[in-house]
Scaffold this active site. Sequence first.
Site, PDB file in Angstrom:
ATOM      1  N   LYS A 204       0.820  -1.214   0.000  1.00  0.00           N
ATOM      2  CA  LYS A 204       0.000   0.000   0.000  1.00  0.00           C
ATOM      3  C   LYS A 204       0.859   1.272   0.000  1.00  0.00           C
ATOM      4  O   LYS A 204       0.420   2.311  -0.471  1.00  0.00           O
ATOM      5  CB  LYS A 204      -0.924   0.028   1.218  1.00  0.00           C
ATOM      6  CG  LYS A 204      -1.817  -1.182   1.415  1.00  0.00           C
ATOM      7  CD  LYS A 204      -3.000  -1.182   0.491  1.00  0.00           C
ATOM      8  CE  LYS A 204      -4.143  -2.116   0.872  1.00  0.00           C
ATOM      9  NZ  LYS A 204      -3.835  -3.531   1.093  1.00  0.00           N
TER      10      LYS A 204
HETATM   11  C1  LIG Z   1      -4.532  -4.669   0.713  1.00  0.00           C
HETATM   12  C2  LIG Z   1      -3.779  -5.939   0.762  1.00  0.00           C
HETATM   13  C3  LIG Z   1      -4.061  -6.986  -0.121  1.00  0.00           C
HETATM   14  C4  LIG Z   1      -5.200  -6.914  -1.110  1.00  0.00           C
HETATM   15  O1  LIG Z   1      -4.983  -5.929  -2.079  1.00  0.00           O
HETATM   16  P1  LIG Z   1      -6.193  -5.390  -2.963  1.00  0.00           P
HETATM   17  O2  LIG Z   1      -5.641  -4.316  -3.807  1.00  0.00           O
HETATM   18  O3  LIG Z   1      -7.228  -4.895  -1.990  1.00  0.00           O
HETATM   19  O4  LIG Z   1      -6.707  -6.550  -3.741  1.00  0.00           O
HETATM   20  C5  LIG Z   1      -3.256  -8.114  -0.084  1.00  0.00           C
HETATM   21  N1  LIG Z   1      -2.250  -8.233   0.821  1.00  0.00           N
HETATM   22  C6  LIG Z   1      -1.951  -7.245   1.684  1.00  0.00           C
HETATM   23  C7  LIG Z   1      -0.832  -7.436   2.645  1.00  0.00           C
HETATM   24  C8  LIG Z   1      -2.695  -6.069   1.689  1.00  0.00           C
HETATM   25  O5  LIG Z   1      -2.403  -5.090   2.550  1.00  0.00           O
END
Ligand SMILES: *Cc1c(COP(=O)(O)O)cnc(C)c1O
Length: 462
Positions: A112
């Site tokens: 993120k």
């Molecule tokens: C947010 C997240 C996901 C999922 O990602 P999306 O874009 O919502 O599909 C997978 N793994 C981790 C560690 C995350 O923080």
Amino acid sequence: MRYISTRGTAPDLSFEEAMLTGLARDGGLYVPAEIPKLTAEQIAGMEGQSYEDVAFTVMRPFIGDTFTDDEFRELIANAYAGFGHNARAPLVQLAPNHFLLELFHGPTLAFKDFAMQLIGQMFQKALGRKGDRVTIVGATSGDTGSAAIEAFRGLDNVDVFILYPHGRVSEVQRRQMTTPVESNVHALAVDGDFDDCQARLKDMFNDFAFRDGVKLAGVNSINWGRVLAQVVYYFSSAVSFGAPDREVSFTVPTGNFGDIFAGYIAKRMGLPIKDLVVATNQNDILDRCLKGQGYHKGSVHPSISPSMDIQVSSNFERALFDAYDRDGGAVAQLMTELGQGGFDVSQGAIQVLQGHYKSGRASEEETTAMITHALATMGELLCPHSAVGVKVAEDLRRGDTPMITLATAHPAKFPDAVEAATGIRPPLPARMADLFDRPERLTRVANDLDALKAHIERNLSA
Ligand SMILES: *Cc1c(COP(=O)(O)O)cnc(C)c1O
């Protein structure tokens, strides 16, 4: 470049407007009116370039005149300067033709950060020159919230309120949200699950008086700026394997469908991607839908990969919009049905979706077994989300096409699951080793729209 809503009735916006707005006023999500293509020469030219240079080439066609080239280069440089690895998104080999793309070297140890750090920079620049300010409200299953608070803390033009499900995030995630001392960031522990947090956030966006009153802005994965930032690492990794002259496949641990949708955009821009594999945990609504069983909500079953514990996958709306030939009315109808429990996907649309996405799921037992197995045979300590990806990738990879699995978080962010599978408790990187000693600051709030609105209005900066 104009941006249009997936539900067809909100006004078209520029990149800057779409980024600052988040959710469209008709309840839809903004997508580019057309997807720009990169030439084979442009893609080939990325080989050996810095991550930042690749990022500029990939994102530049989408931002229109929101930033000058020089400004945009500077924002990108600032966004990634705080990462703990010079390559930003390094690749490691797991097995013959199977590679891991490590996306966890940012300040909060999850992918993120790639989008949120850039969004923070872009918001500050765009708002600063207008002398404007906004209130960012976000819903999180843990990683978006920590990345948002980290990216926006102490910035002049924003207040940030993050809704997370009380008791359902890992301790590292919670502490990353509750320990920053800056007064413009607020962690709200909601009595409910992630889908409740996400639903209250949507309620706030659909309450136009509140939305306009506090100048609400969203940085959830529905924000186009976030999807865009994630397109970059598909290019930076694929060129290491010979793109544009050689195909690669990707497996993506998926919840809200943002990260995998970024891969689809990369493909549409001209990156030769063979398979794009959606990997889900036991909350497998996306896997079932892509296998033709319709999209029907159940309840969330908490798992060891909590950032993927989801029933309402927001960005899937963007995939549906394209699968339904960009018919906003059809998408609006599906979303109305979703409000009543679910919908079936038309025969034509499911064929389009299956043409773009493959899918698989990993149970809790399979996820734990993969964490154990990966350490023993690949020398890699995986977080549970990444383990879901590696398990599904091992099941579905084919031929001699390189498979790249996205490692979405650092194992130290989910130490309990990793320790249970391996006996090893992964330590936090040295730069955040004092996380457990810092005092926490949070507010418990009911899963209630009025209570949340009142709390936010009371706590805005002057
Ligand atoms: C947010 C997240 C996901 C999922 O990602 P999306 O874009 O919502 O599909 C997978 N793994 C981790 C560690 C995350 O923080």
